[in-house]
Design an enzyme around this catalytic site. Sequence first.
Site, PDB file in Angstrom:
ATOM      1  N   GLY A 107      43.551  85.093  46.196  1.00 32.19           N
ATOM      2  CA  GLY A 107      44.146  83.776  46.421  1.00 32.19           C
ATOM      3  C   GLY A 107      43.295  82.629  45.917  1.00 32.19           C
ATOM      4  N   TYR A 109      48.013  78.188  51.374  1.00 34.27           N
ATOM      5  CA  TYR A 109      47.381  76.889  51.671  1.00 34.27           C
ATOM      6  C   TYR A 109      47.709  75.867  50.572  1.00 34.27           C
ATOM      7  CZ  TYR A 109      43.430  73.560  51.816  1.00 34.27           C
ATOM      8  OH  TYR A 109      42.643  72.427  51.810  1.00 34.27           O
TER       9      TYR A 109
HETATM   10  P1  NAD Z   1      37.535  70.968  59.100  1.00 38.39           P
HETATM   11  O1  NAD Z   1      38.060  72.285  59.528  1.00 38.39           O
HETATM   12  O2  NAD Z   1      36.121  70.623  59.422  1.00 38.39           O
HETATM   13  O3  NAD Z   1      38.467  69.796  59.608  1.00 38.39           O
HETATM   14  C1  NAD Z   1      39.788  69.971  60.015  1.00 38.39           C
HETATM   15  C2  NAD Z   1      39.938  69.335  61.394  1.00 38.39           C
HETATM   16  O4  NAD Z   1      41.309  69.411  61.786  1.00 38.39           O
HETATM   17  C3  NAD Z   1      39.126  70.045  62.480  1.00 38.39           C
HETATM   18  O5  NAD Z   1      38.405  69.099  63.256  1.00 38.39           O
HETATM   19  C4  NAD Z   1      40.169  70.764  63.315  1.00 38.39           C
HETATM   20  O6  NAD Z   1      39.773  70.908  64.676  1.00 38.39           O
HETATM   21  C5  NAD Z   1      41.361  69.844  63.132  1.00 38.39           C
HETATM   22  N1  NAD Z   1      42.647  70.535  63.317  1.00 38.39           N
HETATM   23  C6  NAD Z   1      43.043  71.708  62.766  1.00 38.39           C
HETATM   24  N2  NAD Z   1      44.280  72.029  63.182  1.00 38.39           N
HETATM   25  C7  NAD Z   1      44.683  71.020  63.995  1.00 38.39           C
HETATM   26  C8  NAD Z   1      45.860  70.774  64.731  1.00 38.39           C
HETATM   27  N3  NAD Z   1      46.882  71.652  64.709  1.00 38.39           N
HETATM   28  N4  NAD Z   1      45.946  69.638  65.484  1.00 38.39           N
HETATM   29  C9  NAD Z   1      44.905  68.756  65.530  1.00 38.39           C
HETATM   30  N5  NAD Z   1      43.760  68.952  64.853  1.00 38.39           N
HETATM   31  C10 NAD Z   1      43.652  70.066  64.095  1.00 38.39           C
HETATM   32  O7  NAD Z   1      37.769  70.915  57.514  1.00 38.39           O
HETATM   33  P2  NAD Z   1      37.389  69.815  56.423  1.00 38.39           P
HETATM   34  O8  NAD Z   1      36.684  70.515  55.346  1.00 38.39           O
HETATM   35  O9  NAD Z   1      36.768  68.626  57.050  1.00 38.39           O
HETATM   36  O10 NAD Z   1      38.849  69.438  55.872  1.00 38.39           O
HETATM   37  C11 NAD Z   1      39.468  68.209  56.159  1.00 38.39           C
HETATM   38  C12 NAD Z   1      40.678  68.044  55.258  1.00 38.39           C
HETATM   39  O11 NAD Z   1      40.280  68.041  53.891  1.00 38.39           O
HETATM   40  C13 NAD Z   1      41.727  69.151  55.404  1.00 38.39           C
HETATM   41  O12 NAD Z   1      43.005  68.569  55.321  1.00 38.39           O
HETATM   42  C14 NAD Z   1      41.473  70.016  54.179  1.00 38.39           C
HETATM   43  O13 NAD Z   1      42.646  70.704  53.784  1.00 38.39           O
HETATM   44  C15 NAD Z   1      41.052  68.976  53.163  1.00 38.39           C
HETATM   45  N6  NAD Z   1      40.264  69.510  52.064  1.00 38.39           N
HETATM   46  C16 NAD Z   1      38.977  69.916  52.281  1.00 38.39           C
HETATM   47  C17 NAD Z   1      38.229  70.387  51.211  1.00 38.39           C
HETATM   48  C18 NAD Z   1      36.789  70.800  51.380  1.00 38.39           C
HETATM   49  O14 NAD Z   1      36.130  71.077  50.379  1.00 38.39           O
HETATM   50  N7  NAD Z   1      36.256  70.867  52.583  1.00 38.39           N
HETATM   51  C19 NAD Z   1      38.801  70.486  49.928  1.00 38.39           C
HETATM   52  C20 NAD Z   1      40.129  70.079  49.765  1.00 38.39           C
HETATM   53  C21 NAD Z   1      40.835  69.571  50.832  1.00 38.39           C
END
Ligand code: NAD
Length: 306
Positions: A267, A141
């Site tokens: 990881g 990731y």
């Molecule tokens: P989340 O899983 O709630 O949101 C991800 C969204 O992307 C979901 O709504 C999912 O349905 C959608 N998705 C996944 N694969 C897809 C695809 N192939 N096509 C279309 N939609 C797709 O997670 P989150 O915590 O809201 O994360 C949002 C972003 O923030 C991500 O890019 C994640 O890597 C990044 N991030 C989050 C955190 C955290 O602490 N939550 C930390 C660092 C980075």
Amino acid sequence: MKCLVTGGAGFIGSHVVDALIRAGHEVVVVDNLSTGRRENLNPRARFYAVDIRSPDLAEVFERERPEVVNHHAAQMSVRVSMADPIYDADVNVLGSLNLIRLSLRYGVKKFIYISSGGAVYGEPQYLPCDEDHPIRPLCPYGVTKFVVEQYLDLFYKHYGLHYTVLRYPNVYGPRQDPEGEAGVVAIFIGRMLRGEEVMINGTGEQMRDFVYVEDVVAANLMALEDGEGEVFNLGSGRGTTVNQIFHLLAAITGYRREPVYGPPKAGETFRIYLSAERAFRAWGWRPQVDLEEGLERTVAFFKGRM
Ligand code: NAD
């Protein structure tokens, strides 16, 4: 402005959508609902249930012609990336490339990409970790999140696609999935409110930088017109252990059981917190919601849903 938010049915993306709409922008959401939920969708956003890897994404661009792309959609679990690195790369790299290519073709003015400060640096050589720290991910990731940063830099130089990268810390708050693969705060709250056993992976002394969702959302709005070709860590500069999170949440929820300790997860970085000095100098950005307050608000949200 017209903004296309990918992952806008997910935890953080849905809050970004709400804030963009509150600020008077027009919003289009693309989400395949793999981890996102329909109830997170803002009714004032136009929704396309489309996968970012799909050829159908071109139709969304053709019809909507967004000026800004805000890219939150991702496979975001470290554990899933360890178990299935091909799926992780498929969504995070090929899906992002599909989106970047269409952004170029349709003349998008700004591409905001969400990366992970917790995953790209690996085990830090110094703390707090700033943007100049070497990139040494410990999981697929972290690799895929960083690869897309590199593509953006390349496309900026070759074709002038304007972008900003936000490297998030551990974000928590309302709508995070308590049954999810990641998000220790939501998982603990869910189990505590149901009176169930809470499992801590490893010693619980692993340290993270926890920031309330509203604070990272604010940076997304700042990035709309600023920070071109730049990478910004978002973080509090303060580390909190998983054991501390457990005790803070136990006090707020009235949970009286002791945690159960399990084996550590492969990881995952052991100890990390981020310096967001660059974002502060550029935008005056700093987290406004302190940890205790943010945890209380998050518990109140989950109580209201029970
Ligand atoms: P989340 O899983 O709630 O949101 C991800 C969204 O992307 C979901 O709504 C999912 O349905 C959608 N998705 C996944 N694969 C897809 C695809 N192939 N096509 C279309 N939609 C797709 O997670 P989150 O915590 O809201 O994360 C949002 C972003 O923030 C991500 O890019 C994640 O890597 C990044 N991030 C989050 C955190 C955290 O602490 N939550 C930390 C660092 C980075």
